[in-house]
Design a protein around this motif. Structure first.
Motif, short mmCIF file in Angstrom:
data_model
loop_
_atom_site.label_atom_id
_atom_site.label_comp_id
_atom_site.label_asym_id
_atom_site.label_seq_id
_atom_site.Cartn_x
_atom_site.Cartn_y
_atom_site.Cartn_z
N TYR A 58 44.69 52.07 45.74
CA TYR A 58 45.94 52.00 44.99
C TYR A 58 46.60 50.66 45.27
CZ TYR A 58 45.48 57.10 45.04
OH TYR A 58 45.02 58.38 44.91
N PRO A 59 46.78 49.82 44.26
CA PRO A 59 47.44 48.53 44.50
C PRO A 59 48.87 48.75 44.99
CG PRO A 59 46.44 48.57 42.32
CD PRO A 59 46.37 49.97 42.85
N PRO A 60 49.32 47.90 45.90
CA PRO A 60 50.70 48.03 46.36
C PRO A 60 51.66 47.63 45.24
CG PRO A 60 49.75 46.02 47.21
CD PRO A 60 48.65 46.76 46.51
N LEU A 61 52.81 48.23 45.27
CA LEU A 61 53.90 47.84 44.38
C LEU A 61 54.93 47.05 45.16
CD1 LEU A 61 54.31 51.20 42.42
CD2 LEU A 61 53.02 49.16 41.75
N ALA A 62 55.12 47.39 46.42
CA ALA A 62 56.13 46.72 47.26
C ALA A 62 55.75 45.27 47.50
CB ALA A 62 56.26 47.45 48.59
N GLY A 63 56.71 44.41 47.26
CA GLY A 63 56.48 42.99 47.50
C GLY A 63 55.40 42.38 46.64
N ALA A 64 55.03 43.06 45.56
CA ALA A 64 53.91 42.59 44.75
C ALA A 64 54.28 42.24 43.32
CB ALA A 64 52.81 43.67 44.75
N ILE A 65 55.45 42.68 42.85
CA ILE A 65 55.77 42.44 41.43
C ILE A 65 57.14 41.80 41.22
CG2 ILE A 65 54.22 44.25 40.61
CD1 ILE A 65 56.71 46.00 40.13
N GLY A 66 57.89 41.58 42.25
CA GLY A 66 59.23 41.02 42.09
C GLY A 66 59.26 39.59 41.59
#
Length: 170
Positions: A58-66
């Motif tokens: 599962y790709p991280p969302l935190a710190g990854a799309i901002g």
């Protein structure tokens, strides 16, 4: 007989589909407004309470799309990912993923905006620009009117990634 790599690929693909379905459930729950933190209530099963995901699955969302919020193309890209899904190889925070996220075009414009804003503000606050304006249902509606093919979405991701690298954000 499938070799170990084929089986691992199938497991990763299944897990990414499961994660995408969980995100859709989060959006539907948010629309009901039964709980103040829908991500924590419904999505942590795959993305974990810190939204770090599971490496290789599962790709991280935190710190990854901002950082994508620095550019209009980034806003559009994230909306198009939710609307149209994502398939094929991607790299997130140095880890390779090759799975399938199904489309969630069945969600309302408001649901998509809400889920994206929740992930951005709760898990990407240090990366989003100081002048960040939340994604609106109107932006989702505009993106919905101009769907992207999987290859167009991949090109959009590549162009955005290159732009972020030039800016020193990746």
């Amino acid at each position: 007989m499938l070799d170990r790599r084929d089986r691992l690929g199938e497991v990763k693909g299944f897990c990414l589909v499961l994660a995408a379905a969980t995100i859709a459930a989060c959006a539907a729950s948010r629309a009901r407004a039964a709980e103040p933190d829908v991500f924590a209530a419904r999505c942590v099963i795959c993305h974990q309470s810190t939204a770090q995901g599971v490496p290789g699955i599962y790709p991280p969302l935190a710190g990854a799309i901002g950082n994508e919020m620095r550019f209009k193309d980034g806003r559009d890209y994230l909306i198009h990912v939710v609307l149209g899904g994502l398939s094929g190889p991607i790299e997130v925070k140095g880890t390779a993923y090759n799975g399938l996220m199904p489309q969630f075009s069945q969600l309302t414009d408001a649901e998509i905006a809400t889920v994206l804003n929740e992930v951005l503000t709760h898990f990407n606050a240090p990366e989003i620009p100081k002048d960040f304006a939340p994604i609106t249902a109107a932006e989702v509606k505009r993106a919905r009117a101009t769907p992207l093919s999987p290859s167009d979405l991949a090109r959009e991701r590549t162009a955005l990634t290159n732009q972020l690298r030039r800016e020193g954000a990746r």
